[in-house]
Design a protein around this motif. Structure first.
Motif, PDB file in Angstrom:
ATOM      1  N   ASP A 105       0.078   7.051   7.211  1.00  0.00           N
ATOM      2  CA  ASP A 105      -0.839   6.080   6.629  1.00  0.00           C
ATOM      3  C   ASP A 105      -2.154   6.714   6.206  1.00  0.00           C
ATOM      4  O   ASP A 105      -2.841   6.195   5.316  1.00  0.00           O
ATOM      5  N   THR A 106      -2.512   7.840   6.822  1.00  0.00           N
ATOM      6  CA  THR A 106      -3.690   8.578   6.363  1.00  0.00           C
ATOM      7  C   THR A 106      -3.432   9.159   4.980  1.00  0.00           C
ATOM      8  O   THR A 106      -4.290   9.098   4.091  1.00  0.00           O
ATOM      9  N   ASP A 141       0.853  -1.187   0.000  1.00  0.00           N
ATOM     10  CA  ASP A 141       0.000   0.000   0.000  1.00  0.00           C
ATOM     11  C   ASP A 141       0.886   1.233   0.000  1.00  0.00           C
ATOM     12  O   ASP A 141       2.101   1.154   0.206  1.00  0.00           O
ATOM     13  N   ARG A 150      -3.515   6.227   2.650  1.00  0.00           N
ATOM     14  CA  ARG A 150      -4.874   5.768   2.351  1.00  0.00           C
ATOM     15  C   ARG A 150      -5.503   6.627   1.247  1.00  0.00           C
ATOM     16  O   ARG A 150      -6.199   6.127   0.368  1.00  0.00           O
ATOM     17  N   SER A 165      -4.680   4.529  12.638  1.00  0.00           N
ATOM     18  CA  SER A 165      -3.871   4.969  11.505  1.00  0.00           C
ATOM     19  C   SER A 165      -2.733   5.831  12.048  1.00  0.00           C
ATOM     20  O   SER A 165      -2.489   5.888  13.256  1.00  0.00           O
TER      21      SER A 165
END
Length: 217
Positions: A146-147, A118, A150, A142
């Motif tokens: 990672d936000t 990811d 995403r 999170s």
């Protein structure tokens, strides 16, 4: 009520993620906890009673196959071309012989395992730290990195382009969450039972899980 991360067995580490938003994070943790036990788990449990496990696994396989481009792009961004090739082969095999991805013959017949990649992991590999811990309502644990990741993954997810209606997209995403939860009921409960402070336990487990994903290129 976000998906609890799959929690790996890891050695204890002195590393911790900064948590300057802890008071707010704890409020959202409690909110997500209530949503899980009062809404998501009952719905997923009822769904589990009605839909056989094989069908639910096939649904999970289908959604996983759809998001193959997301993993391929992140493999390439990480300069892991073998990983990109593996994911491409898996997509071709599962889309054809696996009936549009409902089955996973790439794994069961050819032992070609899925590579979980990811954009948050990609950013971490290039040296961007998690910054600080965030608990999002519904979405769950999170970090700032990672936000951002995403958000990047949303642009790489074909569903974002194939489904143009916001209502349909929300319904599909909700169904995927219910199906996924039905296959993992008990994991979050076990974590809570084993922890003196479930908030800290989930935070530390999430941090270690993400650190291990960055190391596992």
């Amino acid at each position: 009520a976000g998906r609890p991360p799959e929690l790996p067995a890891t050695e204890e580490s002195v590393e911790n993620i900064a948590d300057p938003l802890e008071p707010i994070n704890r409020i959202f943790f409690q909110l997500n906890d209530k949503l899980y036990f009062w809404l998501l788990k009952p719905v997923a449990s009822g769904y589990k009673e009605v839909v056989p496990e094989g069908a639910r696994v096939s649904v999970r396989n289908f959604f996983s196959n759809v998001t193959t481009p997301l993993r391929v792009v992140n493999c390439l961004l990480q300069a892991n071309f073998k990983c990109g090739g593996t994911e491409t082969i898996r997509f071709l095999v599962n889309t054809t012989f696996g009936l549009a991805g409902l089955f996973d013959p790439a794994k069961t017949e050819f032992n070609i395992e899925k590579k979980e990649k990811d954009f948050g992991q990609t950013l971490g590999i290039y040296g961007l730290g998690p910054a600080f811990y965030i608990v999002w309502p519904v979405l769950g644990p999170s970090s700032l990195r990672d936000t951002i990741g995403r958000t990047g993954d949303l642009y790489l997810n074909p569903s974002s382009y194939l489904i143009t209606s916001a209502e349909v997209y929300a319904a599909v995403t909700g169904y995927e969450l219910i199906n996924d939860t039905s296959l993992k009921i008990g994991e979050y409960e076990d974590l809570k039972k084993a922890a003196l402070d479930p908030y800290i336990a989930l935070r530390d487990a999430y941090f270690q899980y993400r650190q291990n994903k960055i190391k596992d290129r």
